[in-house]
Design a protein around this motif. Sequence first.
Motif, short mmCIF file in Angstrom:
data_model
loop_
_atom_site.label_atom_id
_atom_site.label_comp_id
_atom_site.label_asym_id
_atom_site.label_seq_id
_atom_site.Cartn_x
_atom_site.Cartn_y
_atom_site.Cartn_z
N ILE A 48 32.28 151.04 62.21
CA ILE A 48 32.69 149.70 62.66
C ILE A 48 32.06 148.63 61.77
O ILE A 48 32.72 147.69 61.32
CB ILE A 48 32.32 149.49 64.14
N GLY A 49 30.76 148.75 61.52
CA GLY A 49 30.08 147.81 60.65
C GLY A 49 30.60 147.85 59.23
O GLY A 49 30.76 146.81 58.58
N LEU A 50 30.89 149.05 58.74
CA LEU A 50 31.41 149.22 57.38
C LEU A 50 32.75 148.51 57.23
O LEU A 50 33.00 147.84 56.22
CB LEU A 50 31.56 150.71 57.09
N PHE A 51 33.61 148.64 58.22
CA PHE A 51 34.94 148.02 58.15
C PHE A 51 34.83 146.50 58.25
O PHE A 51 35.37 145.78 57.39
CB PHE A 51 35.83 148.55 59.27
N SER A 52 34.15 146.00 59.28
CA SER A 52 34.10 144.55 59.50
C SER A 52 33.37 143.83 58.37
O SER A 52 33.77 142.74 57.94
CB SER A 52 33.46 144.23 60.85
N ASP A 53 32.30 144.43 57.85
CA ASP A 53 31.55 143.81 56.75
C ASP A 53 32.32 143.88 55.43
O ASP A 53 32.12 143.03 54.55
CB ASP A 53 30.19 144.50 56.57
N GLY A 54 33.20 144.87 55.31
CA GLY A 54 33.92 145.07 54.05
C GLY A 54 35.13 144.18 53.87
O GLY A 54 35.62 144.00 52.74
N LEU A 55 35.67 143.62 54.95
CA LEU A 55 36.84 142.75 54.83
C LEU A 55 36.49 141.42 54.19
O LEU A 55 35.53 140.76 54.60
CB LEU A 55 37.46 142.50 56.21
N HIS A 56 37.26 141.02 53.19
CA HIS A 56 37.10 139.72 52.54
C HIS A 56 38.50 139.12 52.41
O HIS A 56 39.19 139.33 51.42
CB HIS A 56 36.42 139.88 51.18
N LEU A 57 38.89 138.37 53.44
CA LEU A 57 40.27 137.91 53.56
C LEU A 57 40.39 136.42 53.29
O LEU A 57 39.52 135.63 53.70
CB LEU A 57 40.81 138.24 54.95
N GLN A 58 41.48 136.03 52.63
CA GLN A 58 41.75 134.63 52.34
C GLN A 58 42.96 134.09 53.10
O GLN A 58 43.04 132.90 53.38
CB GLN A 58 41.96 134.45 50.84
N VAL A 59 43.92 134.97 53.39
CA VAL A 59 45.14 134.55 54.09
C VAL A 59 45.12 135.04 55.52
O VAL A 59 45.37 134.27 56.46
CB VAL A 59 46.39 135.08 53.36
N TRP A 60 44.83 136.29 55.72
CA TRP A 60 44.78 136.86 57.05
C TRP A 60 43.40 136.67 57.66
O TRP A 60 42.50 136.14 57.02
CB TRP A 60 45.17 138.34 57.01
N GLN A 61 43.24 137.13 58.88
CA GLN A 61 41.98 136.89 59.60
C GLN A 61 41.54 138.14 60.34
O GLN A 61 42.27 138.67 61.17
CB GLN A 61 42.16 135.73 60.59
N GLY A 62 40.33 138.60 60.05
CA GLY A 62 39.74 139.67 60.84
C GLY A 62 39.23 139.09 62.15
O GLY A 62 38.48 138.11 62.15
N MET A 63 39.66 139.66 63.27
CA MET A 63 39.27 139.12 64.57
C MET A 63 37.91 139.69 64.98
O MET A 63 37.64 140.87 64.77
CB MET A 63 40.34 139.44 65.61
N PRO A 64 37.03 138.87 65.55
CA PRO A 64 35.68 139.33 65.89
C PRO A 64 35.68 140.44 66.93
O PRO A 64 36.21 140.27 68.03
CB PRO A 64 35.00 138.06 66.43
N SER A 65 35.10 141.57 66.58
CA SER A 65 35.05 142.71 67.49
C SER A 65 33.92 143.63 67.07
O SER A 65 33.75 143.93 65.88
CB SER A 65 36.38 143.49 67.46
#
Length: 426
Positions: free
Chosen positions: A328-345
């Motif tokens: 979970i940490g690996l995925f959320s920390d690895g996202l670097h988005l400019q157009v889309w949005q990773g939702m906090p979870s």
Amino acid sequence: MTDANKSNPGINNPGIRIATQRKSLIQGLQQELAVLDQKHLLRQRRTVETPSAPNMKVDGRDLLAFCSNDYLGLAAHPKLAEAMQEGAALYGVGSGASHLISGHSRAHTVLEDRLAEFVSPHIDNARALYFCTGYMANLAVITALAINKDTTVFSEALNHASLIDGARLSRATVQVFPHRDYTALERMLQQCKTKHRVVVTDSVFSMDGNIAELGALLAICERYDAWLIVDDAHGFGVLGEHGRGVLSHLNIKSPNLVYMGTLGKAAGVGGAFVAADATVIEWLVQRARAYIYTTAAAPALAHALLTSIDIIAGEEGQQRRAHLQKLIGLFSDGLHLQVWQGMPSNTAIQPVLIGDNAAMLRVAGNLMDQGLWVGAIRPPTVPVGTARLRVTLSAAHTEIQVLQLVQAINRLDQMSYVAQCFAEVA
């Protein structure tokens, strides 16, 4: 025959008239399907040819899947397969009847006792009731606790469809409070005039991945003498000490609690259970139509679930939860988005907000072309304009597999950003 009858022969021929009506019914549905297609809302089934696991063969293709709810990777566990075979040998395949006729086997009783013991640190005088599915469990508990029309059900805005349907079927007054807005809920309870009050919420919201603030919610329910029904479909087995779920995760306990846990997700088998004070469970046995009037689940499932609970509660379960948290940490920390949005979870559900339905399908299709299967979630499952990738992680995934998905999403987002910049210049 009159001229009118000549132009409409069906008037004198009932067979033609009925056939025309049938054709009209089919055409009506075809038109509605066409509307869904225009809005990019048609759903598609895919056929999985291998056991539930990260690597699957789907419609003849090898895919890396990030869309199941098999959070601990138990669905294809060899020990569960052996336990299922043993259960079938002991009890046969089907139960043969409803629980209150002849379908309640020893396997069901032993499982219910084990589940009651499992959640007993958070529910005094706990008793559990096993259901065929979580959907049936939610229908049963809400309709049974809405004792008569002198009941109001307060439903969280982002509740699962089964909770929404249970509230509707209860024939009680239903009020919806905004997502995690407990101040608004308290105002509603202050103004409530009915004798009975039932508050209903998911624990982990299935399309957002965030967790209800159950401590605050429970305090309000106790203050206004309301039941609190908690659907822990996405928390049981994953959250809390020994995987006991959200009640353990948040360290809450109350006689007002009615707890539903799903057994086809982290537990890897099937069915669900409701746990509460023994008096509540007895009321469900007597009054919950969704329990009384349906055939009991196969005893072999219940038998296999005993092994599943042992794994969840033991050292192996702890190791799987620890690995899942790392992913979970690996995925959320690895996202670097400019157009889309990773939702906090902080849970295994990691949504990526895209927005537009057509854009969502293009993104999911592009990932599929790369051999990555991710859930494409659109209305009415989520609000209009919030279509999203619903990434679900499992303890069966490896770090390399999760990084592969992260890189693919980041790359597609970068391409979308560049295309957007060109469009703005043009």
